[in-house]
Design an enzyme around this catalytic site. Structure first.
Site, PDB file in Angstrom:
ATOM      1  N   LYS A 212       0.830  -1.209   0.000  1.00 21.23           N
ATOM      2  CA  LYS A 212       0.000   0.000   0.000  1.00 21.23           C
ATOM      3  C   LYS A 212       0.865   1.261   0.000  1.00 21.23           C
ATOM      4  O   LYS A 212       0.608   2.215  -0.745  1.00 21.23           O
ATOM      5  CB  LYS A 212      -0.933  -0.022   1.218  1.00 21.23           C
ATOM      6  CG  LYS A 212      -1.698   1.249   1.465  1.00 21.23           C
ATOM      7  CD  LYS A 212      -2.623   1.591   0.298  1.00 21.23           C
ATOM      8  CE  LYS A 212      -3.108   3.009   0.358  1.00 21.23           C
ATOM      9  NZ  LYS A 212      -4.319   3.213   1.051  1.00 21.23           N
ATOM     10  N   CYS A 266      -3.485  10.831   1.882  1.00 20.94           N
ATOM     11  CA  CYS A 266      -2.839   9.539   1.640  1.00 20.94           C
ATOM     12  C   CYS A 266      -1.491   9.708   0.963  1.00 20.94           C
ATOM     13  O   CYS A 266      -0.454   9.369   1.518  1.00 20.94           O
ATOM     14  CB  CYS A 266      -3.743   8.672   0.765  1.00 20.94           C
ATOM     15  SG  CYS A 266      -5.425   8.640   1.353  1.00 20.94           S
TER      16      CYS A 266
HETATM   17  N1  SAJ Z   1      -2.435  14.505  -8.653  1.00 15.73           N
HETATM   18  C1  SAJ Z   1      -1.582  15.251  -9.428  1.00 15.73           C
HETATM   19  N2  SAJ Z   1      -1.239  14.815 -10.667  1.00 15.73           N
HETATM   20  C2  SAJ Z   1      -1.733  13.662 -11.158  1.00 15.73           C
HETATM   21  C3  SAJ Z   1      -2.602  12.889 -10.366  1.00 15.73           C
HETATM   22  C4  SAJ Z   1      -2.941  13.344  -9.089  1.00 15.73           C
HETATM   23  O1  SAJ Z   1      -1.118  16.304  -9.039  1.00 15.73           O
HETATM   24  O2  SAJ Z   1      -1.382  13.348 -12.310  1.00 15.73           O
HETATM   25  C5  SAJ Z   1      -2.803  15.015  -7.300  1.00 15.73           C
HETATM   26  C6  SAJ Z   1      -4.277  15.339  -7.125  1.00 15.73           C
HETATM   27  O3  SAJ Z   1      -4.626  16.559  -7.680  1.00 15.73           O
HETATM   28  C7  SAJ Z   1      -4.404  15.311  -5.636  1.00 15.73           C
HETATM   29  C8  SAJ Z   1      -3.395  14.220  -5.225  1.00 15.73           C
HETATM   30  O4  SAJ Z   1      -2.556  14.035  -6.341  1.00 15.73           O
HETATM   31  O5  SAJ Z   1      -4.015  16.536  -5.050  1.00 15.73           O
HETATM   32  C9  SAJ Z   1      -4.017  12.887  -4.851  1.00 15.73           C
HETATM   33  O6  SAJ Z   1      -5.095  12.563  -5.715  1.00 15.73           O
HETATM   34  P1  SAJ Z   1      -5.337  11.118  -6.352  1.00 15.73           P
HETATM   35  O7  SAJ Z   1      -6.635  11.173  -7.058  1.00 15.73           O
HETATM   36  O8  SAJ Z   1      -4.174  10.697  -7.195  1.00 15.73           O
HETATM   37  O9  SAJ Z   1      -5.370  10.126  -5.116  1.00 15.73           O
HETATM   38  P2  SAJ Z   1      -6.174  10.126  -3.701  1.00 15.73           P
HETATM   39  O10 SAJ Z   1      -5.284  10.735  -2.648  1.00 15.73           O
HETATM   40  O11 SAJ Z   1      -7.540  10.644  -3.829  1.00 15.73           O
HETATM   41  O12 SAJ Z   1      -6.260   8.525  -3.437  1.00 15.73           O
HETATM   42  C10 SAJ Z   1      -5.057   7.762  -3.385  1.00 15.73           C
HETATM   43  C11 SAJ Z   1      -5.211   6.579  -4.352  1.00 15.73           C
HETATM   44  N3  SAJ Z   1      -3.925   5.917  -4.547  1.00 15.73           N
HETATM   45  C12 SAJ Z   1      -3.406   5.671  -5.794  1.00 15.73           C
HETATM   46  O13 SAJ Z   1      -3.968   6.013  -6.817  1.00 15.73           O
HETATM   47  C13 SAJ Z   1      -2.122   4.931  -5.844  1.00 15.73           C
HETATM   48  C14 SAJ Z   1      -6.239   5.580  -3.826  1.00 15.73           C
HETATM   49  O14 SAJ Z   1      -6.305   4.427  -4.638  1.00 15.73           O
HETATM   50  C15 SAJ Z   1      -5.898   5.190  -2.381  1.00 15.73           C
HETATM   51  O15 SAJ Z   1      -6.839   4.269  -1.843  1.00 15.73           O
HETATM   52  C16 SAJ Z   1      -5.899   6.448  -1.546  1.00 15.73           C
HETATM   53  O16 SAJ Z   1      -4.875   7.321  -2.053  1.00 15.73           O
HETATM   54  C17 SAJ Z   1      -5.624   6.054  -0.111  1.00 15.73           C
HETATM   55  O17 SAJ Z   1      -6.585   5.982   0.673  1.00 15.73           O
HETATM   56  O18 SAJ Z   1      -4.464   5.753   0.221  1.00 15.73           O
END
Ligand code: SAJ
Length: 427
Positions: A212, A266
């Site tokens: 994870k 996360c």
């Molecule tokens: N982000 C970027 N650039 C990207 C993708 C995302 O800047 O290309 C940013 C988003 O804007 C945001 C942050 O990253 O600020 C996180 O967003 P996210 O949608 O990528 O992820 P979370 O935090 O909503 O959820 C993550 C997920 N993990 C992965 O995709 C590996 C989810 O599957 C997990 O269950 C969750 O963390 C968790 O609970 O750990």
């Protein structure tokens, strides 16, 4: 399934949907949370968190008599622990919620019960949880001392669902299941197969914990790469969004998107669990975290430069007359979640340091959080475009696409305004 009653400890963003989905499969679920208000809300068939469609599933589960919430643990056949694991001090993991949860359920444990830790945890946390329970219940045997012959089965099965798509991902995603013994894993697989349509892949508890953390660190490192590129490109006068799109046409390149700072609870937290455990070994993971943490300050600097430029071009204007509109406060696109949001942090910091008005545009909320500076106002999109001297795009909500920004001074941290302008010479 031989688990007649399941108890979910922690009814937050992961625990409540998980409890409701089990209940929707007609399993009796007792949800436990220390938050009395949350317990009362759920028992009325309502929800205290934001997640699409969750309200309906909880309402049906409660009305059907399958889901009930309580502030104190009750006997059950399987316990799922889904409590927060934040960090404290110098990024050390804070396991106090897991400790309280395991000590709270220990008195109601009985021979044959299964305990699964779902919370994202540093390596070794599942063993630590087992040790806390064993200490509280010397009359029961646990896998760390009795292996396959133990009275209690223990496993780690990290949640991996994406906020905003939790109900679909809970069912469809593969699950990594790390039992403290193979029998513990088998029991946990049987439990999750109640609703999981993805594959339940078995490993040991430590690997499941690290898996994870690895997933979220992978994301963090890749976003840091994109963020570093964005700062390099800004210096070199190259459009980073176009650059990434071009580079991603290579069959083995897939760069993520730059942002004003990684948000959520996360991706910005979990890499520290690895850094804390193996400080001598980490290089890239720690560096990526630092790059991402520095990005909001870089954005604020860009705004300051833009204010100076604006004042230079409008010498009759005073600093406090410059209005800045911040587009988006949520931690990512198309959601209303403001927790751990770099967009909100940047907007508040701007409001604190700038003497003029800050117009916040966030179509997903009706009120600003209570503690926001007094020169920060919630505005509708059209008025903000009209009134502001500088527009700052922080979140790529769908509503912010295709706006007419002709003649406006703007900073785009997400590439939905800037990239468009490059290809539309008539703008
Ligand atoms: N982000 C970027 N650039 C990207 C993708 C995302 O800047 O290309 C940013 C988003 O804007 C945001 C942050 O990253 O600020 C996180 O967003 P996210 O949608 O990528 O992820 P979370 O935090 O909503 O959820 C993550 C997920 N993990 C992965 O995709 C590996 C989810 O599957 C997990 O269950 C969750 O963390 C968790 O609970 O750990």
């Amino acid at each position: 399934m031989h688990y007649q009653t399941i108890s979910v400890i922690g009814l937050g963003y992961i625990g409540l949907p998980t409890a409701a989905v089990f209940a929707s499969r007609r399993v009796k679920v007792i949800g436990v949370d220390v938050n009395k208000l949350a317990v009362e809300t759920i028992n009325r068939g309502e929800i205290h968190i934001v997640e699409p469609d969750l309200d309906k599933v909880v309402q049906e589960a409660v009305n059907g008599g399958y889901l009930r919430a309580s502030t104190t643990p009750e006997p059950a056949d399987a316990f799922l622990i889904a409590v927060p694991t934040p960090f404290k001090g110098d990024h050390e993991p804070d396991l106090s919620y897991i400790e309280s949860a395991s000590k709270a359920i220990a008195p109601v444990l009985k021979k044959g019960d299964l305990v699964v830790l779902e919370s994202t945890s540093p390596v070794g946390a599942t063993e630590q949880m087992a040790a806390w329970m064993a200490e509280a219940r010397p009359d029961l045997s646990f896998p760390q001392t009795d292996g396959e012959a133990s009275d209690i089965r223990i496993a780690h099965c990290p949640e991996r669902v994406l906020p905003g798509q939790v109900l679909r991902e809970l069912v469809e995603n593969d699950r990594v299941i790390g039992g403290m013994t193979p029998k513990c894993s088998d029991e946990a697989v049987a439990l999750y197969k109640t609703f999981v349509e993805g594959e339940c892949v078995v490993t040991n508890a430590r690997t499941a914990e690290m898996c994870k953390l690895t997933e979220n660190s992978f994301r963090d490192v890749n976003i840091a790469f994109a963020n570093e590129l964005s700062m390099i490109c800004d210096k070199l006068d190259i459009n980073v969004w176009e650059l990434i799109q071009l580079a991603n046409r290579h069959p083995r390149v897939n760069i993520l998107q730059p942002d004003p700072g990684v948000g959520g609870h996360c991706i910005a937290v979990d890499p520290w669990f690895i850094v804390n455990k193996t400080p001598e070994q980490v290089k890239i993971i720690k560096c990526a975290r630092i790059v991402n943490e520095l990005k909001p300050a870089w954005v604020i600097d860009k705004v300051r430069t833009e204010i100076s430029e604006h004042l230079k071009q409008n010498p009759q204007m005073k600093d406090h007359e410059v209005k800045i509109a911040c587009f988006g406060l949520a931690f990512k696109a198309n959601i209303d979640d403001l927790r751990e949001s770099p967009a909100l942090a940047i907007t508040c910091q701007l409001a604190e340091s700038h003497t003029g008005s800050i117009l916040a545009v966030e179509p997903h909320i009706e009120n600003l959080p209570a503690i926001t500076p007094s020169n920060l106002m919630l505005y509708d999109m059209e008025s903000a475009i009209l009134e502001a001297d500088i527009l700052l795009l922080l979140v790529d909500h769908n509503q912010f696409r295709n706006l007419n920004l002709k003649g406006k001074r703007f900073i785009d941290t997400r590439g939905i305004w800037q990239f468009k302008n490059i290809h539309k010479s008539n703008d």
